[in-house]
Design an enzyme around this catalytic site. Sequence first.
Site, PDB file in Angstrom:
ATOM      1  N   ASP A 128      46.967  29.894  74.184  1.00 24.56           N
ATOM      2  CA  ASP A 128      46.277  29.875  75.481  1.00 24.56           C
ATOM      3  C   ASP A 128      47.167  30.238  76.658  1.00 24.56           C
ATOM      4  OD1 ASP A 128      47.955  27.705  75.634  1.00 24.56           O
ATOM      5  OD2 ASP A 128      46.379  26.231  75.254  1.00 24.56           O
ATOM      6  N   GLU A 167      44.057  29.730  66.677  1.00 23.61           N
ATOM      7  CA  GLU A 167      43.879  28.467  67.400  1.00 23.61           C
ATOM      8  C   GLU A 167      42.740  28.612  68.422  1.00 23.61           C
ATOM      9  OE1 GLU A 167      46.711  26.384  70.271  1.00 23.61           O
ATOM     10  OE2 GLU A 167      47.395  25.532  68.386  1.00 23.61           O
ATOM     11  N   GLU A 179      45.464  27.032  81.186  1.00 25.03           N
ATOM     12  CA  GLU A 179      45.208  27.300  79.764  1.00 25.03           C
ATOM     13  C   GLU A 179      43.728  27.237  79.386  1.00 25.03           C
ATOM     14  OE1 GLU A 179      47.556  25.301  80.938  1.00 25.03           O
ATOM     15  OE2 GLU A 179      49.474  26.024  80.157  1.00 25.03           O
ATOM     16  N   HIS A 197      56.271  19.357  80.356  1.00 25.95           N
ATOM     17  CA  HIS A 197      56.311  20.696  80.946  1.00 25.95           C
ATOM     18  C   HIS A 197      55.008  21.148  81.603  1.00 25.95           C
ATOM     19  CE1 HIS A 197      53.802  23.138  78.236  1.00 25.95           C
ATOM     20  NE2 HIS A 197      54.181  22.317  77.290  1.00 25.95           N
ATOM     21  N   ARG A 249      51.984  22.272  83.808  1.00 25.48           N
ATOM     22  CA  ARG A 249      51.826  22.611  85.219  1.00 25.48           C
ATOM     23  C   ARG A 249      51.018  21.560  85.998  1.00 25.48           C
ATOM     24  NH1 ARG A 249      52.667  28.355  86.835  1.00 25.48           N
ATOM     25  NH2 ARG A 249      53.743  28.957  84.948  1.00 25.48           N
ATOM     26  N   HIS A 277      62.765  21.241  79.268  1.00 27.59           N
ATOM     27  CA  HIS A 277      62.162  22.578  79.337  1.00 27.59           C
ATOM     28  C   HIS A 277      62.872  23.408  80.407  1.00 27.59           C
ATOM     29  CE1 HIS A 277      58.901  25.541  79.853  1.00 27.59           C
ATOM     30  NE2 HIS A 277      58.355  25.074  78.731  1.00 27.59           N
TER      31      HIS A 277
HETATM   32  C1  UD1 Z   1      54.172  28.381  79.434  1.00 25.69           C
HETATM   33  C2  UD1 Z   1      52.638  28.474  79.263  1.00 25.69           C
HETATM   34  C3  UD1 Z   1      52.090  27.134  78.740  1.00 25.69           C
HETATM   35  C4  UD1 Z   1      52.826  26.712  77.493  1.00 25.69           C
HETATM   36  C5  UD1 Z   1      54.317  26.673  77.761  1.00 25.69           C
HETATM   37  C6  UD1 Z   1      55.063  26.351  76.495  1.00 25.69           C
HETATM   38  C7  UD1 Z   1      51.359  29.867  80.819  1.00 25.69           C
HETATM   39  C8  UD1 Z   1      50.714  29.952  82.132  1.00 25.69           C
HETATM   40  N1  UD1 Z   1      52.019  28.726  80.551  1.00 25.69           N
HETATM   41  O1  UD1 Z   1      54.425  27.437  80.469  1.00 25.69           O
HETATM   42  O2  UD1 Z   1      50.717  27.298  78.443  1.00 25.69           O
HETATM   43  O3  UD1 Z   1      52.374  25.435  77.122  1.00 25.69           O
HETATM   44  O4  UD1 Z   1      54.754  27.961  78.230  1.00 25.69           O
HETATM   45  O5  UD1 Z   1      56.366  25.922  76.763  1.00 25.69           O
HETATM   46  O6  UD1 Z   1      51.283  30.795  80.042  1.00 25.69           O
HETATM   47  N2  UD1 Z   1      61.963  29.687  81.730  1.00 25.69           N
HETATM   48  C9  UD1 Z   1      63.234  30.122  81.413  1.00 25.69           C
HETATM   49  N3  UD1 Z   1      63.519  30.393  80.101  1.00 25.69           N
HETATM   50  C10 UD1 Z   1      62.615  30.248  79.110  1.00 25.69           C
HETATM   51  C11 UD1 Z   1      61.326  29.795  79.448  1.00 25.69           C
HETATM   52  C12 UD1 Z   1      61.018  29.521  80.762  1.00 25.69           C
HETATM   53  O7  UD1 Z   1      64.090  30.258  82.266  1.00 25.69           O
HETATM   54  O8  UD1 Z   1      62.942  30.512  77.937  1.00 25.69           O
HETATM   55  C13 UD1 Z   1      61.644  29.384  83.143  1.00 25.69           C
HETATM   56  C14 UD1 Z   1      61.534  30.652  84.031  1.00 25.69           C
HETATM   57  O9  UD1 Z   1      62.005  30.358  85.304  1.00 25.69           O
HETATM   58  C15 UD1 Z   1      60.029  30.889  84.055  1.00 25.69           C
HETATM   59  C16 UD1 Z   1      59.527  29.466  84.101  1.00 25.69           C
HETATM   60  O10 UD1 Z   1      60.391  28.726  83.226  1.00 25.69           O
HETATM   61  O11 UD1 Z   1      59.609  31.673  85.138  1.00 25.69           O
HETATM   62  C17 UD1 Z   1      58.080  29.250  83.726  1.00 25.69           C
HETATM   63  O12 UD1 Z   1      57.742  29.907  82.514  1.00 25.69           O
HETATM   64  P1  UD1 Z   1      56.185  30.201  82.208  1.00 25.69           P
HETATM   65  O13 UD1 Z   1      56.073  30.808  80.840  1.00 25.69           O
HETATM   66  O14 UD1 Z   1      55.570  30.955  83.311  1.00 25.69           O
HETATM   67  O15 UD1 Z   1      55.513  28.779  82.242  1.00 25.69           O
HETATM   68  P2  UD1 Z   1      55.752  27.495  81.352  1.00 25.69           P
HETATM   69  O16 UD1 Z   1      55.639  26.311  82.239  1.00 25.69           O
HETATM   70  O17 UD1 Z   1      56.946  27.667  80.510  1.00 25.69           O
HETATM   71  N1  UDP Z   2      59.757  22.168  70.476  1.00 29.59           N
HETATM   72  C1  UDP Z   2      61.028  22.690  70.142  1.00 29.59           C
HETATM   73  N2  UDP Z   2      62.122  22.262  70.847  1.00 29.59           N
HETATM   74  C2  UDP Z   2      62.028  21.365  71.859  1.00 29.59           C
HETATM   75  C3  UDP Z   2      60.743  20.860  72.210  1.00 29.59           C
HETATM   76  C4  UDP Z   2      59.636  21.287  71.510  1.00 29.59           C
HETATM   77  O1  UDP Z   2      61.144  23.503  69.230  1.00 29.59           O
HETATM   78  O2  UDP Z   2      63.058  21.021  72.444  1.00 29.59           O
HETATM   79  C5  UDP Z   2      58.592  22.657  69.743  1.00 29.59           C
HETATM   80  C6  UDP Z   2      57.601  21.597  69.271  1.00 29.59           C
HETATM   81  O3  UDP Z   2      57.929  21.144  67.974  1.00 29.59           O
HETATM   82  C7  UDP Z   2      56.276  22.338  69.278  1.00 29.59           C
HETATM   83  C8  UDP Z   2      56.449  23.350  70.386  1.00 29.59           C
HETATM   84  O4  UDP Z   2      57.847  23.445  70.650  1.00 29.59           O
HETATM   85  O5  UDP Z   2      56.062  23.074  68.085  1.00 29.59           O
HETATM   86  C9  UDP Z   2      55.701  22.895  71.608  1.00 29.59           C
HETATM   87  O6  UDP Z   2      56.024  23.713  72.673  1.00 29.59           O
HETATM   88  P1  UDP Z   2      55.699  23.327  74.166  1.00 29.59           P
HETATM   89  O7  UDP Z   2      55.616  21.844  74.299  1.00 29.59           O
HETATM   90  O8  UDP Z   2      56.679  24.064  75.004  1.00 29.59           O
HETATM   91  O9  UDP Z   2      54.282  24.012  74.410  1.00 29.59           O
HETATM   92  P2  UDP Z   2      52.778  23.567  74.103  1.00 29.59           P
HETATM   93  O10 UDP Z   2      52.654  23.223  72.661  1.00 29.59           O
HETATM   94  O11 UDP Z   2      52.460  22.425  75.020  1.00 29.59           O
HETATM   95  O12 UDP Z   2      51.995  24.788  74.475  1.00 29.59           O
END
Ligand code: UD1
Ligand code: UDP
Length: 366
Positions: free
Chosen positions: A97, A119, A133, A205, A207, A238
């Site tokens: 999502d 999913e 999402e 994590h 939003r 995160h």
């Molecule tokens: C995103 C997804 C959320 C998912 C989550 C899993 C959207 C809108 N959100 O949220 O549905 O549950 O990922 O973790 O698609 N960043 C880094 N390095 C990384 C990852 C993130 O630096 O490897 C930082 C960056 O500044 C980036 C910010 O995190 O801009 C946000 O990343 P983003 O993918 O937009 O949103 P998440 O909150 O990670």
């Molecule tokens: N996870 C991981 N390392 C971490 C925290 C979570 O590999 O430090 C894994 C966790 O087992 C799960 C997935 O990441 O499979 C969940 O990701 P996240 O919580 O970022 O996103 P969501 O599932 O809420 O979309």
Amino acid sequence: MTRKIVCVVGTRPEAIKMAPVIRAIQEAPDMECVVLATAQHRQMLDQVLQVFGITPDIDLDIMHPNQTLTGLTGRLLLRLEDALGGLKADALLVQGDTTSVLASALAAFYMDIPVGHIEAGLRTGNIRNPFPEEMNRVVTSQLTRWHFAPTEFAADKLRAENYAEDSIIVTGNTVIDALHHVSAQQPELGIDLPADRRLLLATLHRRENFGEPLRRIIDGLEQVLERHPDTQLLLPVHHNPNVRQVIQDRFGTRDRVTLCDPLEYTAFVAAMNRATLILSDSGGVQEEAPALGKPVLVLRETTERPEAVDAGATRLVGTRTEQIVAAADELLTDADAYAAMARIGSPYGDGKAAGRIVERLRRDLA
Ligand code: UD1
Ligand code: UDP
């Protein structure tokens, strides 16, 4: 004839849950797998791809620091058109999502490539929670030819929205396939923790929890630690800067709190195994922890994964400090209540979801 299937991965959870499908397609003699990484996440995506030995065929390297939803979506659509043009793909698979999912499904729709949504059918019924999402899921369903639903419950949500019965395939959740794969490797945590303390494992994590809810959750974690001196909190933080700063400010130097960077999936599975109690706003953790016999307190106001809540394996406690503390108190002091939750198991599948997805693609693309 060989069929070309594009598998999109953008963020950490998509890669974990897509990995078993990528593997199954790569093993199929009649299919070619093209792994397209949007890299909406950079470091956290690379961590997962490495664990599963996956090298993207196409990498859009799209992530910007603190990216906005609109900016990310716009950049994705333009880059996806270039990447998909000329590929002659027979199908495109997305998982979950995220913004990468919505943008990829939309780009594929515009380019007349049939979409499989893994999913599918998760709904809270509240378009603003989880944000964005829930909207991503609803719109992606409209763009989808194959709805691969993890459970009958999710399939029923799709039926209620009048999707054709033949387009809904109940597969189980591929996260259980991934978990079996990693568990077989006897994962190790690789972090020293006091052996005599019960481990609380937390992830945060979402939003919609930024700001006040996140502060209330952190207050709750703090109070749980105070009330249970035999506990240690492990919190892999995160990379999202909106989460990182708040957690660092509150827990950076606190006794009995171990902060670390996001753990590799193998290490995180080991952490779940070592934990007594998990407190999380994650989607995937709600599916995995019950399979490992670990109770989860879900730190959200609503969940699209009510199967585990209804079964009694997870509890939706919300983001109010008192409720978090009360639920943790009960599970840390009442052995019967704890055992009742821990023995339920996961309602999310048998670890064979990827095979069912590939089988259906083979049938329809023959
Ligand atoms: C995103 C997804 C959320 C998912 C989550 C899993 C959207 C809108 N959100 O949220 O549905 O549950 O990922 O973790 O698609 N960043 C880094 N390095 C990384 C990852 C993130 O630096 O490897 C930082 C960056 O500044 C980036 C910010 O995190 O801009 C946000 O990343 P983003 O993918 O937009 O949103 P998440 O909150 O990670
Ligand atoms: N996870 C991981 N390392 C971490 C925290 C979570 O590999 O430090 C894994 C966790 O087992 C799960 C997935 O990441 O499979 C969940 O990701 P996240 O919580 O970022 O996103 P969501 O599932 O809420 O979309």
